[in-house]
Scaffold this motif. Structure first.
Motif, PDB file in Angstrom:
ATOM      1  N   GLU A   8      31.083  25.902  43.376  1.00 23.92           N
ATOM      2  CA  GLU A   8      30.558  26.328  42.075  1.00 23.92           C
ATOM      3  C   GLU A   8      29.045  26.092  41.998  1.00 23.92           C
ATOM      4  O   GLU A   8      28.288  26.984  41.594  1.00 23.92           O
ATOM      5  CB  GLU A   8      31.264  25.584  40.953  1.00 23.92           C
ATOM      6  CG  GLU A   8      30.803  26.011  39.591  1.00 23.92           C
ATOM      7  CD  GLU A   8      31.557  25.337  38.461  1.00 23.92           C
ATOM      8  OE1 GLU A   8      31.325  25.738  37.307  1.00 23.92           O
ATOM      9  OE2 GLU A   8      32.366  24.425  38.707  1.00 23.92           O
TER      10      GLU A   8
ATOM     11  N   ARG B  23      26.354  29.269  41.934  1.00 25.34           N
ATOM     12  CA  ARG B  23      25.557  29.429  40.707  1.00 25.34           C
ATOM     13  C   ARG B  23      24.060  29.396  41.039  1.00 25.34           C
ATOM     14  O   ARG B  23      23.276  30.154  40.479  1.00 25.34           O
ATOM     15  CB  ARG B  23      25.891  28.344  39.693  1.00 25.34           C
ATOM     16  CG  ARG B  23      27.201  28.581  38.995  1.00 25.34           C
ATOM     17  CD  ARG B  23      27.311  27.819  37.700  1.00 25.34           C
ATOM     18  NE  ARG B  23      28.681  27.784  37.233  1.00 25.34           N
ATOM     19  CZ  ARG B  23      29.279  28.790  36.606  1.00 25.34           C
ATOM     20  NH1 ARG B  23      28.624  29.900  36.379  1.00 25.34           N
ATOM     21  NH2 ARG B  23      30.536  28.686  36.210  1.00 25.34           N
TER      22      ARG B  23
ATOM     23  N   ARG C 120      27.721  34.920  39.245  1.00 25.48           N
ATOM     24  CA  ARG C 120      28.407  34.561  37.998  1.00 25.48           C
ATOM     25  C   ARG C 120      29.892  34.525  38.282  1.00 25.48           C
ATOM     26  O   ARG C 120      30.412  35.370  39.007  1.00 25.48           O
ATOM     27  CB  ARG C 120      28.070  35.576  36.921  1.00 25.48           C
ATOM     28  CG  ARG C 120      26.580  35.542  36.569  1.00 25.48           C
ATOM     29  CD  ARG C 120      26.188  36.588  35.587  1.00 25.48           C
ATOM     30  NE  ARG C 120      27.040  36.545  34.414  1.00 25.48           N
ATOM     31  CZ  ARG C 120      27.134  37.528  33.538  1.00 25.48           C
ATOM     32  NH1 ARG C 120      26.435  38.627  33.692  1.00 25.48           N
ATOM     33  NH2 ARG C 120      27.924  37.431  32.510  1.00 25.48           N
ATOM     34  N   MET C 121      30.564  33.539  37.699  1.00 21.93           N
ATOM     35  CA  MET C 121      31.986  33.361  37.971  1.00 21.93           C
ATOM     36  C   MET C 121      32.707  32.800  36.761  1.00 21.93           C
ATOM     37  O   MET C 121      32.091  32.232  35.872  1.00 21.93           O
ATOM     38  CB  MET C 121      32.175  32.425  39.159  1.00 21.93           C
ATOM     39  CG  MET C 121      31.735  31.003  38.885  1.00 21.93           C
ATOM     40  SD  MET C 121      31.510  30.009  40.345  1.00 21.93           S
ATOM     41  CE  MET C 121      29.865  30.495  40.815  1.00 21.93           C
ATOM     42  N   THR C 122      34.007  32.990  36.769  1.00 21.50           N
ATOM     43  CA  THR C 122      34.884  32.356  35.795  1.00 21.50           C
ATOM     44  C   THR C 122      35.832  31.477  36.580  1.00 21.50           C
ATOM     45  O   THR C 122      36.369  31.887  37.606  1.00 21.50           O
ATOM     46  CB  THR C 122      35.680  33.416  35.005  1.00 21.50           C
ATOM     47  OG1 THR C 122      34.754  34.242  34.289  1.00 21.50           O
ATOM     48  CG2 THR C 122      36.644  32.764  34.029  1.00 21.50           C
ATOM     49  N   GLU C 123      36.026  30.260  36.117  1.00 20.05           N
ATOM     50  CA  GLU C 123      36.878  29.296  36.809  1.00 20.05           C
ATOM     51  C   GLU C 123      38.188  29.128  36.051  1.00 20.05           C
ATOM     52  O   GLU C 123      38.201  28.949  34.838  1.00 20.05           O
ATOM     53  CB  GLU C 123      36.152  27.954  36.883  1.00 20.05           C
ATOM     54  CG  GLU C 123      36.950  26.858  37.512  1.00 20.05           C
ATOM     55  CD  GLU C 123      36.204  25.532  37.496  1.00 20.05           C
ATOM     56  OE1 GLU C 123      36.883  24.497  37.484  1.00 20.05           O
ATOM     57  OE2 GLU C 123      34.959  25.534  37.471  1.00 20.05           O
ATOM     58  N   LEU C 124      39.287  29.184  36.779  1.00 17.47           N
ATOM     59  CA  LEU C 124      40.614  28.946  36.221  1.00 17.47           C
ATOM     60  C   LEU C 124      41.250  27.780  36.958  1.00 17.47           C
ATOM     61  O   LEU C 124      41.390  27.833  38.181  1.00 17.47           O
ATOM     62  CB  LEU C 124      41.510  30.181  36.385  1.00 17.47           C
ATOM     63  CG  LEU C 124      40.992  31.505  35.832  1.00 17.47           C
ATOM     64  CD1 LEU C 124      41.908  32.631  36.271  1.00 17.47           C
ATOM     65  CD2 LEU C 124      40.898  31.438  34.330  1.00 17.47           C
TER      66      LEU C 124
ATOM     67  N   THR D  97      41.951  25.654  42.522  1.00 16.66           N
ATOM     68  CA  THR D  97      41.122  26.278  41.497  1.00 16.66           C
ATOM     69  C   THR D  97      40.947  27.737  41.859  1.00 16.66           C
ATOM     70  O   THR D  97      40.806  28.075  43.031  1.00 16.66           O
ATOM     71  CB  THR D  97      39.746  25.587  41.410  1.00 16.66           C
ATOM     72  OG1 THR D  97      39.946  24.226  41.056  1.00 16.66           O
ATOM     73  CG2 THR D  97      38.855  26.249  40.387  1.00 16.66           C
ATOM     74  N   THR D  98      40.971  28.589  40.862  1.00 15.42           N
ATOM     75  CA  THR D  98      40.765  30.016  41.074  1.00 15.42           C
ATOM     76  C   THR D  98      39.438  30.409  40.448  1.00 15.42           C
ATOM     77  O   THR D  98      39.170  30.089  39.296  1.00 15.42           O
ATOM     78  CB  THR D  98      41.904  30.829  40.423  1.00 15.42           C
ATOM     79  OG1 THR D  98      43.147  30.398  40.975  1.00 15.42           O
ATOM     80  CG2 THR D  98      41.722  32.313  40.670  1.00 15.42           C
ATOM     81  N   PHE D  99      38.603  31.071  41.238  1.00 18.81           N
ATOM     82  CA  PHE D  99      37.347  31.612  40.747  1.00 18.81           C
ATOM     83  C   PHE D  99      37.459  33.131  40.696  1.00 18.81           C
ATOM     84  O   PHE D  99      37.988  33.751  41.618  1.00 18.81           O
ATOM     85  CB  PHE D  99      36.174  31.246  41.668  1.00 18.81           C
ATOM     86  CG  PHE D  99      35.750  29.810  41.590  1.00 18.81           C
ATOM     87  CD1 PHE D  99      35.066  29.334  40.485  1.00 18.81           C
ATOM     88  CD2 PHE D  99      36.019  28.938  42.627  1.00 18.81           C
ATOM     89  CE1 PHE D  99      34.660  28.017  40.413  1.00 18.81           C
ATOM     90  CE2 PHE D  99      35.615  27.613  42.561  1.00 18.81           C
ATOM     91  CZ  PHE D  99      34.941  27.153  41.449  1.00 18.81           C
ATOM     92  N   LEU D 100      36.952  33.709  39.627  1.00 17.96           N
ATOM     93  CA  LEU D 100      36.880  35.161  39.489  1.00 17.96           C
ATOM     94  C   LEU D 100      35.407  35.551  39.553  1.00 17.96           C
ATOM     95  O   LEU D 100      34.597  35.044  38.773  1.00 17.96           O
ATOM     96  CB  LEU D 100      37.472  35.604  38.145  1.00 17.96           C
ATOM     97  CG  LEU D 100      38.892  35.151  37.835  1.00 17.96           C
ATOM     98  CD1 LEU D 100      39.282  35.583  36.426  1.00 17.96           C
ATOM     99  CD2 LEU D 100      39.868  35.706  38.851  1.00 17.96           C
ATOM    100  N   PHE D 101      35.078  36.423  40.488  1.00 18.30           N
ATOM    101  CA  PHE D 101      33.699  36.890  40.664  1.00 18.30           C
ATOM    102  C   PHE D 101      33.647  38.379  40.407  1.00 18.30           C
ATOM    103  O   PHE D 101      34.436  39.134  40.984  1.00 18.30           O
ATOM    104  CB  PHE D 101      33.207  36.658  42.098  1.00 18.30           C
ATOM    105  CG  PHE D 101      33.108  35.228  42.513  1.00 18.30           C
ATOM    106  CD1 PHE D 101      31.957  34.498  42.273  1.00 18.30           C
ATOM    107  CD2 PHE D 101      34.167  34.612  43.163  1.00 18.30           C
ATOM    108  CE1 PHE D 101      31.862  33.180  42.670  1.00 18.30           C
ATOM    109  CE2 PHE D 101      34.085  33.298  43.566  1.00 18.30           C
ATOM    110  CZ  PHE D 101      32.928  32.573  43.319  1.00 18.30           C
TER     111      PHE D 101
END
Length: 98
Positions: A17, A21, A26-30, A42-46
């Motif tokens: 992360e 960054r 840019r990413m969203t973390e789940l 952990t799942t990252f959405l890019f």
């Protein structure tokens, strides 16, 4: 536009992360705690343009290798993360069918 879904072990999470960054991704973390993603993942959405995907993938690999150098991971796994690539059109069709 493409959506890269990246599932990785929590061992790599913070460094991946931070480094991505810093490189402007840019990413969203789940966070997940069970199911098919297993606890401790952990799942990252890019969201990325087609031209940016090779650089993004190289950055993911580099960040994972940096973690292993820094933290001296003992078990050598052949895969550091699992990723899936979706076209943005695929995503809108999926959301429309809910």
């Amino acid at each position: 536009m493409k959506l890269l879904v990246c599932i990785l072990d929590d061992f790599y999470k913070e460094q991946v992360e931070k480094e991505l960054r810093e490189k402007g991704y840019r990413m969203t973390e789940l966070a997940s705690s069970g199911g098919f993603l297993r606890k401790g993942s952990t799942t990252f959405l890019f969201g990325a343009n087609e031209d940016d995907l090779p650089g993004l993938r190289d950055s993911l690999k580099e960040a994972c290798l940096n973690v292993e150098k820094k933290k001296q991971r003992k078990d050598k796994r052949p895969h550091r993360y699992t990723s899936f690539l979706m076209k943005s059109g695929d995503l809108s069709a999926l959301l429309a069918n809910q």
